[in-house]
Scaffold this motif. Structure first.
Motif, PDB file in Angstrom:
ATOM      1  N   HIS A   7     -32.949  78.997 -32.713  1.00 52.15           N
ATOM      2  CA  HIS A   7     -34.332  77.770 -32.311  1.00 52.15           C
ATOM      3  C   HIS A   7     -34.217  77.275 -30.801  1.00 52.15           C
ATOM      4  CE1 HIS A   7     -32.735  76.855 -36.478  1.00 52.15           C
ATOM      5  NE2 HIS A   7     -33.340  75.605 -36.604  1.00 52.15           N
ATOM      6  N   GLY A   8     -34.399  78.381 -30.480  1.00 51.57           N
ATOM      7  CA  GLY A   8     -34.784  77.707 -28.725  1.00 51.57           C
ATOM      8  C   GLY A   8     -33.709  77.098 -28.070  1.00 51.57           C
ATOM      9  N   VAL A   9     -32.749  76.806 -28.316  1.00 49.82           N
ATOM     10  CA  VAL A   9     -31.613  75.159 -27.884  1.00 49.82           C
ATOM     11  C   VAL A   9     -30.512  76.512 -27.019  1.00 49.82           C
ATOM     12  CG1 VAL A   9     -30.032  73.982 -28.827  1.00 49.82           C
ATOM     13  CG2 VAL A   9     -32.134  73.727 -29.876  1.00 49.82           C
ATOM     14  N   ALA A  10     -30.625  75.434 -25.545  1.00 51.85           N
ATOM     15  CA  ALA A  10     -29.753  76.091 -24.648  1.00 51.85           C
ATOM     16  C   ALA A  10     -29.201  75.250 -25.206  1.00 51.85           C
ATOM     17  CB  ALA A  10     -30.809  75.334 -23.673  1.00 51.85           C
ATOM     18  N   LEU A  11     -27.415  75.667 -24.682  1.00 54.31           N
ATOM     19  CA  LEU A  11     -26.025  75.284 -25.785  1.00 54.31           C
ATOM     20  C   LEU A  11     -25.060  74.377 -23.875  1.00 54.31           C
ATOM     21  CD1 LEU A  11     -24.879  77.459 -28.274  1.00 54.31           C
ATOM     22  CD2 LEU A  11     -25.744  75.392 -28.048  1.00 54.31           C
ATOM     23  N   PRO A  12     -24.877  73.117 -23.617  1.00 59.90           N
ATOM     24  CA  PRO A  12     -23.621  73.262 -22.699  1.00 59.90           C
ATOM     25  C   PRO A  12     -22.654  74.018 -22.555  1.00 59.90           C
ATOM     26  CG  PRO A  12     -23.395  71.543 -24.784  1.00 59.90           C
ATOM     27  CD  PRO A  12     -24.841  72.402 -24.700  1.00 59.90           C
ATOM     28  N   LEU A  46     -17.801  71.723 -33.464  1.00 57.46           N
ATOM     29  CA  LEU A  46     -18.347  72.859 -33.611  1.00 57.46           C
ATOM     30  C   LEU A  46     -18.111  74.755 -33.637  1.00 57.46           C
ATOM     31  CD1 LEU A  46     -22.770  72.141 -33.380  1.00 57.46           C
ATOM     32  CD2 LEU A  46     -20.972  71.562 -35.163  1.00 57.46           C
ATOM     33  N   ASP A  47     -18.550  75.623 -34.319  1.00 61.74           N
ATOM     34  CA  ASP A  47     -17.471  76.364 -34.033  1.00 61.74           C
ATOM     35  C   ASP A  47     -19.057  77.497 -33.453  1.00 61.74           C
ATOM     36  OD1 ASP A  47     -16.852  78.947 -34.259  1.00 61.74           O
ATOM     37  OD2 ASP A  47     -15.721  79.370 -36.844  1.00 61.74           O
ATOM     38  N   PRO A  48     -18.115  78.150 -32.609  1.00 64.13           N
ATOM     39  CA  PRO A  48     -19.608  78.828 -30.861  1.00 64.13           C
ATOM     40  C   PRO A  48     -20.253  79.866 -32.055  1.00 64.13           C
ATOM     41  CG  PRO A  48     -17.020  78.443 -30.247  1.00 64.13           C
ATOM     42  CD  PRO A  48     -17.058  78.173 -31.393  1.00 64.13           C
ATOM     43  N   GLU A  49     -19.518  80.550 -32.374  1.00 60.83           N
ATOM     44  CA  GLU A  49     -20.120  82.129 -33.328  1.00 60.83           C
ATOM     45  C   GLU A  49     -21.553  81.412 -33.532  1.00 60.83           C
ATOM     46  OE1 GLU A  49     -17.320  84.559 -34.837  1.00 60.83           O
ATOM     47  OE2 GLU A  49     -16.594  85.222 -33.109  1.00 60.83           O
ATOM     48  N   PRO A  50     -21.244  80.896 -34.770  1.00 59.78           N
ATOM     49  CA  PRO A  50     -22.403  80.381 -35.187  1.00 59.78           C
ATOM     50  C   PRO A  50     -23.360  79.448 -34.883  1.00 59.78           C
ATOM     51  CG  PRO A  50     -20.736  79.373 -36.702  1.00 59.78           C
ATOM     52  CD  PRO A  50     -20.232  80.010 -35.841  1.00 59.78           C
ATOM     53  N   LEU A  51     -22.725  78.448 -34.244  1.00 59.57           N
ATOM     54  CA  LEU A  51     -23.963  78.147 -33.246  1.00 59.57           C
ATOM     55  C   LEU A  51     -24.026  78.518 -32.272  1.00 59.57           C
ATOM     56  CD1 LEU A  51     -24.419  75.308 -32.413  1.00 59.57           C
ATOM     57  CD2 LEU A  51     -22.105  75.171 -30.650  1.00 59.57           C
ATOM     58  N   ALA A  52     -23.945  79.920 -31.908  1.00 59.77           N
ATOM     59  CA  ALA A  52     -24.812  80.165 -30.524  1.00 59.77           C
ATOM     60  C   ALA A  52     -25.765  81.340 -31.835  1.00 59.77           C
ATOM     61  CB  ALA A  52     -24.179  81.581 -30.230  1.00 59.77           C
ATOM     62  N   ALA A  53     -25.569  81.064 -32.521  1.00 61.81           N
ATOM     63  CA  ALA A  53     -26.423  81.724 -33.515  1.00 61.81           C
ATOM     64  C   ALA A  53     -27.630  81.021 -33.796  1.00 61.81           C
ATOM     65  CB  ALA A  53     -25.605  83.004 -35.053  1.00 61.81           C
ATOM     66  N   TRP A  54     -27.727  80.083 -34.124  1.00 56.73           N
ATOM     67  CA  TRP A  54     -28.458  79.176 -34.446  1.00 56.73           C
ATOM     68  C   TRP A  54     -29.038  78.443 -33.529  1.00 56.73           C
ATOM     69  CZ3 TRP A  54     -29.472  74.274 -33.138  1.00 56.73           C
ATOM     70  CH2 TRP A  54     -30.285  73.532 -33.355  1.00 56.73           C
ATOM     71  N   ALA A  55     -28.594  78.109 -32.355  1.00 53.91           N
ATOM     72  CA  ALA A  55     -29.071  77.902 -31.219  1.00 53.91           C
ATOM     73  C   ALA A  55     -29.937  79.462 -30.483  1.00 53.91           C
ATOM     74  CB  ALA A  55     -28.310  77.856 -30.073  1.00 53.91           C
ATOM     75  N   SER A  56     -30.056  80.571 -31.390  1.00 55.08           N
ATOM     76  CA  SER A  56     -30.872  81.402 -30.293  1.00 55.08           C
ATOM     77  C   SER A  56     -31.701  81.295 -31.130  1.00 55.08           C
ATOM     78  CB  SER A  56     -30.254  82.846 -30.161  1.00 55.08           C
ATOM     79  OG  SER A  56     -31.076  83.707 -29.901  1.00 55.08           O
TER      80      SER A  56
END
Length: 603
Positions: free
Chosen positions: A522-527, A510-520
């Motif tokens: 959806h309230g998901v903590a990323l490894p 996954l691409d870090p930038e859009p993934l971070a936006a998606w995680a934020s």
């Protein structure tokens, strides 16, 4: 076996070597602005440099190099970000009779050591103290670099200190050095990025560079012109950016350099380029950012409709059909809402964007064309001195990388491998043992798969070494499936696996930038991915989201080519052991790091 050739537009035998390009340009247009040089800090005014001023700087540094001991045929390594001084160093080394060895600024000490040893480097030029430190350590380990390391920044061992010795060398000696190289003399040793193995040093001659520069400039007169300008932010260690710089210099196109890509929007708005060269991921990121911005303003539905409209408009332009009234109306509406703003973000004057370095999804190409920023896709390798084929203005076909450029021949072998011959094809590798498997019947084996369509345009189909043979004996080329999945903004790289296995699987990086936006959202903590490693990401919502992407890609290929299982992973995409400087994934390295993740796919 199909073959397509294009005759040269410009003959180069009247030239001595690459330096003639600058000599002739300075004589023809000495006061023309060749470069805009950035200040040390954001917000500082750009400094215009004329062609004659650039020539004087080149000559001065070349004399300094000669005074310091650089002799004809010496290898000079340049490790620096994309900046004006890179251009000065490149030409100055050639004026001094040296061979230039470009080094990516992100390279590790071990990588630079291997290059320095193989190229027998005599002198190094670093962008700043950090680059100088890497070069110094690498030279010490390799037992080379007798003339030391110098930096582009101010200091005791700066390029300015070398220029201070220019008075020790007269013009006659400099001209003797400048003309020492002929067309078949090595101009540069360029080390391949190593996506499928260890980097190899390709020998590119002055003939290779001159043939490409003059013929490509002639083919793209509508794009590369005196009243145009560009911003180069690709690494100048890459042959594509370096070739582009020479084409622009010889043709009078004004050049600005940008090392800090976080400033790209501000610089594009300020410099207002007429032409840009990018890698496909940049265009995909622009598309994703526009979609995210529209979604944040609750305009996601409108943006998706705008995308569909632009793609339809781009397809109509490509096929030469007249858009229907309803399409014209929608296009005019979305131009006011979206397209005009996107063009403004890119400076508002872009006539063309050239995309190279990897394949671009046809839909993305049609989208940008429909938004008023046509994409000219091309294809080439280090060993072909950048572009081998390219779409031309007036003959752009999305999903293809164009026709052979002037002076080039493309042949498709029986097994589908693309073979190349022509003015840009290199002289061979530094290690002659690599040459035997690199050529067949006088053609260079690119290692890429492709076909020529009915119009003679080349369509890429993946890498020979990426072909998968399942345990059932089915041969699968993963390129089409991977490209379909990578069109999703969340997916930076899709890697199909299944060699010797009963079914196909995949890793979705996954691409870090859009993934971070998606995680934020959806309230998901990323490894956190450890350096050089990868980690699996388990989230039910994300799994469902990407399952739909995989299902859509599966519908585009045959049943035997469909992926049954996939794992979502995060990786350190700034690690040069996993990703090349041009943002291509090093498949073998990633799979080696992900053995545990891969094993889970087949339990």
């Amino acid at each position: 076996m199909r073959e397509h050739s294009t005759d040269p537009l410009v003959e180069i035998d009247e030239y001595r070597n690459v330096t003639d390009l600058l000599i002739q340009r300075a004589a023809a247009a000495p006061d023309h602005i060749a470069f805009d040089v950035a200040g040390e800090h954001a917000g500082e005014p750009w400094r215009p440099v004329t062609t004659m001023e650039f020539l004087r700087e080149v000559r001065s540094l070349a004399k300094g190099l000669i005074a310091h001991g650089v002799t004809v045929g010496d290898a000079v390594a340049v490790m620096a970000p994309t900046r004006y001084e890179w251009a000065v160093s490149d030409l100055a080394a050639w004026f001094a009779g040296a061979v230039v060895v470009p080094v990516y600024e992100t390279s590790s000490v071990d990588q630079v050591t291997a290059i320095a040893r193989d190229a027998a480097v005599r002198l190094g030029i670093g962008g700043g103290s950090a680059h100088a430190e890497v070069l110094s350590r690498a030279f010490a380990a390799a037992g080379v670099g007798a003339l030391g390391v110098w930096t582009m920044d101010d200091g005791e061992r700066s390029l300015g200190a070398l220029r201070a010795r220019a008075g020790e060398v007269d013009d006659e000696e400099l001209e003797s050095r400048r003309t020492a190289a002929d067309l078949d003399t090595p101009a540069t040793y360029v080390y391949t990025s190593g996506t499928t193995g260890e980097p190899k040093g390709a020998i590119l001659t002055h003939r290779n560079f001159l043939g490409q520069v003059l013929n490509i400039a002639a083919a793209y007169r509508e794009v590369v012109r005196e009243d145009g300008n560009t911003v180069i932010f690709l690494p100048l260690a890459h042959v594509l950016a370096r070739g582009l710089q020479l084409i622009c210099l010889a043709s009078g196109m004004r050049i600005a350099h940008l090392a800090d890509t976080s400033r790209v929007v501000a610089v594009l708005e300020d410099r207002r380029p007429t032409f840009l060269v990018v890698v496909p991921r940049v265009l995909e990121k622009i598309r994703a950012a526009a979609g995210a911005k529209a979604h944040a303003k609750h305009l996601g539905g409108l943006w998706r409709a705008a995308e569909r409209t632009a793609i339809s408009w781009g397809r109509a332009e490509e096929t030469g059909t007249t858009p229907r009234p309803m399409l014209r109306g929608r296009h005019a509406l979305f131009d006011r809402l979206f397209y005009r703003r996107l063009r403004s973000l890119m400076g508002g004057r872009l006539a063309y964007i050239l995309s190279g370095g990897a394949t671009l999804d046809a839909e993305v190409a049609l989208l940008f064309r429909g938004m008023g920023a046509p994409v000219v896709e091309g294809y080439g390798l280090t060993e072909t001195t950048a572009p081998l084929t390219g779409n031309l203005p007036g003959d752009i076909r999305a999903g293809t990388v164009g026709i052979p450029l002037p002076g080039s021949t493309v042949r498709i072998a029986e097994d589908g491998e693309i073979l190349a011959r022509g003015v840009g094809v290199f002289a061979g590798y530094r290690d002659p043992s690599h040459d035997a498997e690199a050529f067949v019947d006088g053609f260079f084996r690119t290692g890429d798969l492709g076909r020529l369509d009915e119009h003679g345009h080349l369509v890429l189909a993946g890498r020979v070494k990426d072909v998968i043979v399942t345990s059932g004996g089915k041969t699968v080329v993963p390129h089409a499936w991977e490209q379909a999945v990578e069109s999703d903004p969340l997916v930076a790289h899709a890697i199909m696996v299944g060699e010797g296995k009963p079914y196909l699987s995949a890793l979705l990086v996954l691409d870090p930038e859009p993934l971070a936006a998606w995680a934020s959202a959806h309230g998901v903590a990323l490894p956190t991915a450890r350096p050089g490693g990868i980690g699996a990401l388990h989230d039910a919502d994300l799994q469902d989201r990407l399952q739909r992407v995989v299902d859509a890609a599966n519908r585009r290929v045959s049943r035997a080519e469909q992926v049954r299982r996939f794992t979502i992973v995060v990786a350190d995409l700034d690690d040069t052991r996993l990703v090349t400087p041009t943002m291509k994934i090093k498949r073998r390295a990633l799979l080696a790091e992900g053995t545990d993740v891969l094993a889970d796919l087949y339990r």
